[in-house]
Design a protein around this motif. Sequence first.
Motif, mmCIF file in Angstrom:
data_model
loop_
_atom_site.group_PDB
_atom_site.id
_atom_site.type_symbol
_atom_site.label_atom_id
_atom_site.label_comp_id
_atom_site.label_asym_id
_atom_site.label_seq_id
_atom_site.Cartn_x
_atom_site.Cartn_y
_atom_site.Cartn_z
ATOM 1 N N VAL A 332 0.838 -1.208 0.000
ATOM 2 C CA VAL A 332 0.000 0.000 0.000
ATOM 3 C C VAL A 332 0.869 1.253 0.000
ATOM 4 O O VAL A 332 0.599 2.227 -0.719
ATOM 5 N N GLY A 333 1.948 1.245 0.806
ATOM 6 C CA GLY A 333 2.858 2.380 0.847
ATOM 7 C C GLY A 333 3.475 2.671 -0.516
ATOM 8 O O GLY A 333 3.532 3.829 -0.957
ATOM 9 N N VAL A 334 3.930 1.612 -1.193
ATOM 10 C CA VAL A 334 4.525 1.783 -2.523
ATOM 11 C C VAL A 334 3.476 2.271 -3.525
ATOM 12 O O VAL A 334 3.737 3.151 -4.361
ATOM 13 N N LEU A 335 2.273 1.719 -3.430
ATOM 14 C CA LEU A 335 1.198 2.139 -4.333
ATOM 15 C C LEU A 335 0.794 3.589 -4.104
ATOM 16 O O LEU A 335 0.452 4.311 -5.050
ATOM 17 N N MET A 336 0.832 4.029 -2.853
ATOM 18 C CA MET A 336 0.517 5.429 -2.559
ATOM 19 C C MET A 336 1.543 6.355 -3.208
ATOM 20 O O MET A 336 1.191 7.389 -3.788
#
Length: 423
Positions: A332-336
């Motif tokens: 999720v962090g990378v996608l954000m």
Amino acid sequence: MAEGNVRTRMLMVYFIMCLVTADRQIFNACVDVIQHALGVSLTKMGVLMSAYQWGYLLLNLPGGTLADRVGGLRVLQAAALMWSVALGITPVACSLPLGSSAFLAVFISRLLFGAASGVALPAASSVIGKTLPTEHRATAVTTMFAMFNFGPVIGLASGSLLGIVDWPVLFYAFAGVGIMLLSVTAFAVKAPAASPSTGQALLPAKTSAVDEVGASGTGTLLVGRAYFAFQLASLIVVHSVINMTYALTQYWLPKYFKNDLNMSLASSAGLAALPFVTMAAAAYMCGKEADRLINSGWSKLAVRRLMMGISHLGPAMCLMLLREISDPYVAVGVLMVMNGLHAFNAAGYHAHIQDVAAAKAGTILGTTNTIGVVFSSTSTAVVAHLVQETGSFKLVFSIAAGLYCLGFVIFFACIRPQKLFMD
């Protein structure tokens, strides 16, 4: 046009652009339960997801051309009412007897939803080009995309309610909100005094846009046809890359979280909404930064190239990282980060169209987006097939990273700053 009316028009555009992507995400948030209700394979669900894009093709270019001629806001409001109705009939279609009839009915409802919502982007771009003076357009474009990218946050987050309410309730609720609010506000915005297609600027009269070519020269082609064709072809390639890569996160994040990261549908829908928060915030901030750079002496093309480099090369690296990540919260962090960087194309590609072709922004964007959607609709079906065959999104992420790099190379090497049409 009075300043208050201009602001009202722009607020209406921002609201509708948020609504279209929120409504679009309802189906994606519910894709697993709809697949179970229909009793079909993932490949067939890919066909249903592509049906939206095939419908999108039907009115994308005609909608943009009509918006340039009769007024973008009127076209946008009518389209929003149509797609809200199409959204509301989707659960009814799904409730038909299982088999080909239910699948066909859902396919048609998705086709209608796509056809109506295909008008949104070119019509909104036309409103901006005809309502605002040059110095306000880039900020308006990025604000529009901030709202466009915030809509998926609302739509995907609603998927977290699936453990509390049945999925048809979400469709009826979002359709009802759209129909009610658009019906109430349909007459809230006064049309320009001169004609439905005339948008007078906030400030100097000399920046008024008159869509009739013969009246003031507005819309007159300023370059040779061969040069125009080359620029249009380059814009089409870049827009196709933007559409295909955006479709990956727009349609497949809930499935990625469930398939590759083993999360429940409700949890995956909620987490899939988070990357769109950074996308919305970045879309707004990049416009401000682009304007600051231009005011400090940067050329417009240099700023557009910088924004496209950020929006393409950054996400390409993020996708390669995602191939190796198994922790959902790290993903999720990378996608954000990835979605936030992707949003910078609003101050790159889309602002460039306002720079060189504001008077024909609806038609140009309708053309590039129509062809871009051909590729993204095909890519959606291809993603479904690849995931079903390989069991993961790893190969898909690698291909998408390569597409991002291609889009940046084409924009940097081929796009030029000369105005294509007279404002």
